[in-house]
Design a protein around this motif. Structure first.
Motif, PDB file in Angstrom:
ATOM      1  N   ALA A  45      18.937 -12.054 -18.769  1.00 31.62           N
ATOM      2  CA  ALA A  45      17.502 -12.298 -18.869  1.00 31.62           C
ATOM      3  C   ALA A  45      16.747 -10.995 -19.098  1.00 31.62           C
ATOM      4  N   ASP A  46      15.869 -10.995 -20.101  1.00 33.54           N
ATOM      5  CA  ASP A  46      14.949  -9.870 -20.301  1.00 33.54           C
ATOM      6  C   ASP A  46      13.608 -10.184 -19.664  1.00 33.54           C
ATOM      7  N   VAL A  47      13.269 -11.467 -19.647  1.00 35.76           N
ATOM      8  CA  VAL A  47      12.012 -11.921 -19.051  1.00 35.76           C
ATOM      9  C   VAL A  47      12.302 -13.177 -18.244  1.00 35.76           C
ATOM     10  N   PHE A  48      11.814 -13.216 -17.006  1.00 31.02           N
ATOM     11  CA  PHE A  48      11.879 -14.451 -16.229  1.00 31.02           C
ATOM     12  C   PHE A  48      10.529 -15.151 -16.313  1.00 31.02           C
ATOM     13  N   VAL A  49      10.566 -16.449 -16.586  1.00 24.55           N
ATOM     14  CA  VAL A  49       9.337 -17.223 -16.558  1.00 24.55           C
ATOM     15  C   VAL A  49       9.407 -18.159 -15.363  1.00 24.55           C
ATOM     16  N   VAL A  50       8.406 -18.089 -14.517  1.00 19.18           N
ATOM     17  CA  VAL A  50       8.272 -19.087 -13.461  1.00 19.18           C
ATOM     18  C   VAL A  50       7.249 -20.083 -13.971  1.00 19.18           C
ATOM     19  N   ASN A  51       7.778 -21.176 -14.539  1.00 25.38           N
ATOM     20  CA  ASN A  51       6.898 -22.196 -15.123  1.00 25.38           C
ATOM     21  C   ASN A  51       6.533 -23.217 -14.041  1.00 25.38           C
ATOM     22  N   LYS A  52       5.617 -24.083 -14.354  1.00 23.54           N
ATOM     23  CA  LYS A  52       5.089 -25.060 -13.398  1.00 23.54           C
ATOM     24  C   LYS A  52       4.549 -24.331 -12.169  1.00 23.54           C
ATOM     25  N   ALA A  53       3.860 -23.216 -12.452  1.00 28.45           N
ATOM     26  CA  ALA A  53       3.283 -22.409 -11.380  1.00 28.45           C
ATOM     27  C   ALA A  53       2.115 -23.133 -10.712  1.00 28.45           C
ATOM     28  N   ASP A  54       1.782 -24.351 -11.228  1.00 28.14           N
ATOM     29  CA  ASP A  54       0.772 -25.180 -10.560  1.00 28.14           C
ATOM     30  C   ASP A  54       1.369 -25.906  -9.355  1.00 28.14           C
ATOM     31  N   ARG A  55       2.660 -25.765  -9.166  1.00 33.39           N
ATOM     32  CA  ARG A  55       3.319 -26.475  -8.069  1.00 33.39           C
ATOM     33  C   ARG A  55       3.549 -25.582  -6.860  1.00 33.39           C
ATOM     34  N   ASP A  56       3.930 -26.214  -5.744  1.00 31.75           N
ATOM     35  CA  ASP A  56       4.253 -25.448  -4.526  1.00 31.75           C
ATOM     36  C   ASP A  56       5.574 -24.712  -4.702  1.00 31.75           C
ATOM     37  N   GLY A  57       5.704 -23.632  -3.940  1.00 30.61           N
ATOM     38  CA  GLY A  57       7.005 -22.950  -3.894  1.00 30.61           C
ATOM     39  C   GLY A  57       7.129 -21.796  -4.866  1.00 30.61           C
ATOM     40  N   VAL A  58       5.990 -21.441  -5.530  1.00 31.91           N
ATOM     41  CA  VAL A  58       6.044 -20.342  -6.500  1.00 31.91           C
ATOM     42  C   VAL A  58       6.431 -19.035  -5.808  1.00 31.91           C
ATOM     43  N   GLU A  59       5.784 -18.771  -4.649  1.00 31.02           N
ATOM     44  CA  GLU A  59       6.022 -17.489  -3.967  1.00 31.02           C
ATOM     45  C   GLU A  59       7.486 -17.339  -3.554  1.00 31.02           C
ATOM     46  N   ILE A 117      14.720 -15.198 -22.637  1.00 33.30           N
ATOM     47  CA  ILE A 117      13.815 -15.667 -21.588  1.00 33.30           C
ATOM     48  C   ILE A 117      14.560 -16.680 -20.735  1.00 33.30           C
ATOM     49  N   VAL A 118      14.517 -16.516 -19.413  1.00 37.28           N
ATOM     50  CA  VAL A 118      15.082 -17.530 -18.524  1.00 37.28           C
ATOM     51  C   VAL A 118      13.923 -18.235 -17.818  1.00 37.28           C
ATOM     52  N   VAL A 119      13.853 -19.560 -17.979  1.00 35.65           N
ATOM     53  CA  VAL A 119      12.754 -20.342 -17.415  1.00 35.65           C
ATOM     54  C   VAL A 119      13.214 -21.013 -16.122  1.00 35.65           C
ATOM     55  N   LEU A 120      12.487 -20.763 -15.044  1.00 37.52           N
ATOM     56  CA  LEU A 120      12.788 -21.400 -13.762  1.00 37.52           C
ATOM     57  C   LEU A 120      11.539 -22.120 -13.277  1.00 37.52           C
ATOM     58  N   VAL A 121      11.740 -23.080 -12.380  1.00 38.16           N
ATOM     59  CA  VAL A 121      10.580 -23.775 -11.799  1.00 38.16           C
ATOM     60  C   VAL A 121      10.726 -23.813 -10.292  1.00 38.16           C
ATOM     61  N   PRO A 122       9.583 -23.794  -9.587  1.00 45.36           N
ATOM     62  CA  PRO A 122       9.665 -23.825  -8.124  1.00 45.36           C
ATOM     63  C   PRO A 122      10.185 -25.166  -7.629  1.00 45.36           C
ATOM     64  N   GLY A 123      10.788 -25.110  -6.461  1.00 44.42           N
ATOM     65  CA  GLY A 123      11.120 -26.351  -5.777  1.00 44.42           C
ATOM     66  C   GLY A 123      12.415 -27.009  -6.215  1.00 44.42           C
ATOM     67  N   LEU A 124      13.241 -26.294  -6.917  1.00 42.79           N
ATOM     68  CA  LEU A 124      14.521 -26.889  -7.294  1.00 42.79           C
ATOM     69  C   LEU A 124      15.659 -26.407  -6.402  1.00 42.79           C
ATOM     70  N   GLY A 125      15.297 -25.813  -5.254  1.00 41.16           N
ATOM     71  CA  GLY A 125      16.341 -25.403  -4.317  1.00 41.16           C
ATOM     72  C   GLY A 125      17.067 -24.154  -4.770  1.00 41.16           C
ATOM     73  N   ASP A 126      18.380 -24.195  -4.744  1.00 37.54           N
ATOM     74  CA  ASP A 126      19.176 -22.998  -4.976  1.00 37.54           C
ATOM     75  C   ASP A 126      19.402 -22.721  -6.452  1.00 37.54           C
ATOM     76  N   GLU A 127      18.337 -22.894  -7.198  1.00 37.16           N
ATOM     77  CA  GLU A 127      18.460 -22.797  -8.642  1.00 37.16           C
ATOM     78  C   GLU A 127      18.867 -21.395  -9.099  1.00 37.16           C
ATOM     79  N   VAL A 128      18.260 -20.388  -8.464  1.00 39.40           N
ATOM     80  CA  VAL A 128      18.574 -19.022  -8.850  1.00 39.40           C
ATOM     81  C   VAL A 128      20.046 -18.756  -8.604  1.00 39.40           C
ATOM     82  N   GLN A 129      20.518 -19.204  -7.459  1.00 42.67           N
ATOM     83  CA  GLN A 129      21.933 -19.039  -7.131  1.00 42.67           C
ATOM     84  C   GLN A 129      22.804 -19.716  -8.176  1.00 42.67           C
TER      85      GLN A 129
END
Ligand SMILES: Nc1nc2c(ncn2[C@@H]2O[C@H](COP(=O)(O)OP(=O)(O)O)[C@@H](O)[C@H]2O)c(=O)[nH]1
Ligand SMILES: [Mg+2]
Length: 456
Positions: A190-204, A168-180
């Motif tokens: 990664a078999d599963v991506f988790v977008v955690n802190k989905a209560d925050r802006d920048g999820v989309e 599982i790879v855990v990412l959060v919105p709003g950290l800029g070029d994190e995916v890069q």
């Protein structure tokens, strides 16, 4: 601890799922204690099941919070859980682990959950080896799911996550070029991506970034699932566990899970051999005084690192390389006559074969572990025909090398005059290249790559 009796007791304790036995056993492997080996041998037959789930992502992404929530879900279903937090940057007293401990307190008194953090120790094999061994112990203790949390920096951690059953790879919105930034190494596994802190802006926009990255993949496998979670509110964690279980079922059915586990065992074998050889090397030939002497010669540019390694390996009683004479080539005007002569000498000659690219017909005869090659020209333009215009007899010496490209590159940097700078196809389906006689005391040198097993 002492002796076989102590190890047996400890192994029994581990298998019974005894928490204190497990804690002591993991400490032994982490410290590289001499008893660790016997302990691992005793539990190894009972390990191998228990789903290993790697949870990785940048610090603060919510990995520990997710592990905590997943553990609660698994316990509700009656499944036992092992948790390993791998954090080489933070020893036991470190803040992150301390925080995790407090958060995990709810599980700390639950006998169905075992929690342990690992940090780098100085012994050979390092963190990845110690973690593998801890996983073996946890599996042997009967834990049904083992969650391994790492921050995914450094090769050790990529190795650890890469050998999990599910990653599982855990990412959060709003950290800029994190995916890069994570792309190198971690994204691929990664078999599963988790977008955690989905209560925050920048999820989309994070989702779009992940989708864009995945669309570049040319893998035949189904794309990784993407799950949104809010760990602190326990939202999305049921979906995450469902995704893990679904993946488990699918990879078990397809054989992919068995493949990963085989791969993990192979890596353990390679690591153990490397560890053994390095231990041997440091004891015998790279003892502190020896190392200094060799490095001093390197500083003076008397010897290069590869030649120094050859010396060290030879002192260990191993062949430095597998270079040896493959055959000697003899130019003859008539192959039929030559075969007769050599058979009269008592050497049976093998089958005759044509090498059209060289315009020759050839046959080999064995002499102990080496061979002679008899060569007859099939056209006046062949090199053998031109050779025979001036003399007869020994035409070339053929030496077997491990890596032809590397050998040629090395010779080139030494200014050796090569006939072939690029390998060409030779007899028996092997790649060959010739070195000019001017560079080899008047003998034409053929270099042949061992691309297939030598003939019996
Ligand atoms: N707003 C928000 N905060 C979260 C969420 N998940 C975790 N956190 C907080 O983020 C911080 C780091 O979480 P932690 O689980 O320790 O992250 P780790 O370093 O990846 O293990 C903590 O203060 C958590 O309470 C979430 O989904 N939403
Ligand atoms: Mg954490």
């Amino acid at each position: 601890m002492g002796g076989a009796q102590g190890i047996d007791d400890l192994a029994r304790g581990v298998r019974a799922g005894d928490e204190r036995a497990l804690a002591r056993a993991i400490s032994l492997v982490e410290d590289g204690h001499p008893d660790a080996r016997g302990l691992l041998a005793a539990v190894f037959p009972h390990a191998g099941t228990g789903l290993v789930v790697g949870v990785t992502g940048p610090p603060g992404a919510g990995k520990s919070s997710l592990v905590d929530r997943l553990t609660a879900r698994l316990r509700e279903q009656g499944r036992t859980v092992g948790i390993v937090a791998v954090d080489p940057t933070s020893p036991f007293s470190g803040g992150a682990i301390l925080g995790d401990r407090i958060r995990m307190q709810a599980h700390a008194t639950d006998p169905g959950v075992f929690i342990r953090s690992m940090a780098t120790r100085g012994h050979l094999g390092g963190l990845a080896a110690a973690t593998d061994q801890a996983l073996t112990l946890l599996q042997a203790s009967g834990k049904e799911v083992i969650l391994v949390e790492t921050v995914g920096v450094g090769q050790d951690e990529v190795d650890i996550v890469g050998s999990a059953d599910v990653s599982i790879v855990v990412l959060v919105p709003g950290l800029g070029d994190e995916v890069q930034a994570l792309k190198a190494g971690i994204m691929e596994i990664a078999d599963v991506f988790v977008v955690n802190k989905a209560d925050r802006d920048g999820v989309e926009s994070l989702l779009a970034e992940i989708e864009a990255m995945l669309s570049l993949s040319d893998s035949d496998e189904p794309p990784p699932r993407i799950v949104r979670t809010v760990a602190v509110e326990d939202r999305g964690t049921t979906e995450l566990l469902e995704a893990l279980d679904e993946l488990h079922r699918r990879t078990e059915a397809s054989g992919a899970l068995a493949g990963r586990r085989r791969h993990r065992l192979q890596r353990q074998l390679e690591r153990a051999v490397r560890e053994r050889l390095m231990g041997h090397a440091f004891q015998r030939v790279l003892a502190p005084g020896e190392v200094e002497k060799t490095v001093a010669r390197m500083v003076d540019r008397v010897i290069d690192p590869y030649a120094a390694a050859d010396e060290a390996v030879e002192k260990m009683g191993l062949p430095a390389t597998s270079r040896r004479i493959d055959h000697l080539g003899i130019a003859v005007a008539s192959l039929a006559e030559a075969v007769k002569s050599w058979e009269a000498l008592g050497f049976p000659v093998g089958e005759t074969h044509d090498v059209p690219t060289e315009k020759v017909r050839a046959a080999f005869l064995a002499v102990g572990e080496s061979r002679l090659e008899l060569l007859e020209p099939t056209a006046p333009s062949s090199a053998i025909a031109r050779f025979l215009e001036k003399r007869s007899g020994l035409h070339h010496v053929c030496i077997l090398v491990d890596d032809l490209d590397a050998t040629l590159a090395e010779m080139k940097t030494r200014g050796v005059e090569l006939v072939d700078e690029v390998p060409r196809p030779g007899a028996e389906g092997c790649r060959v290249a010739f070195v000019h006689p001017r560079a080899a005391t008047g003998v034409l040198l053929e270099l042949k790559e061992k691309t297939k097993p030598p003939e019996p």
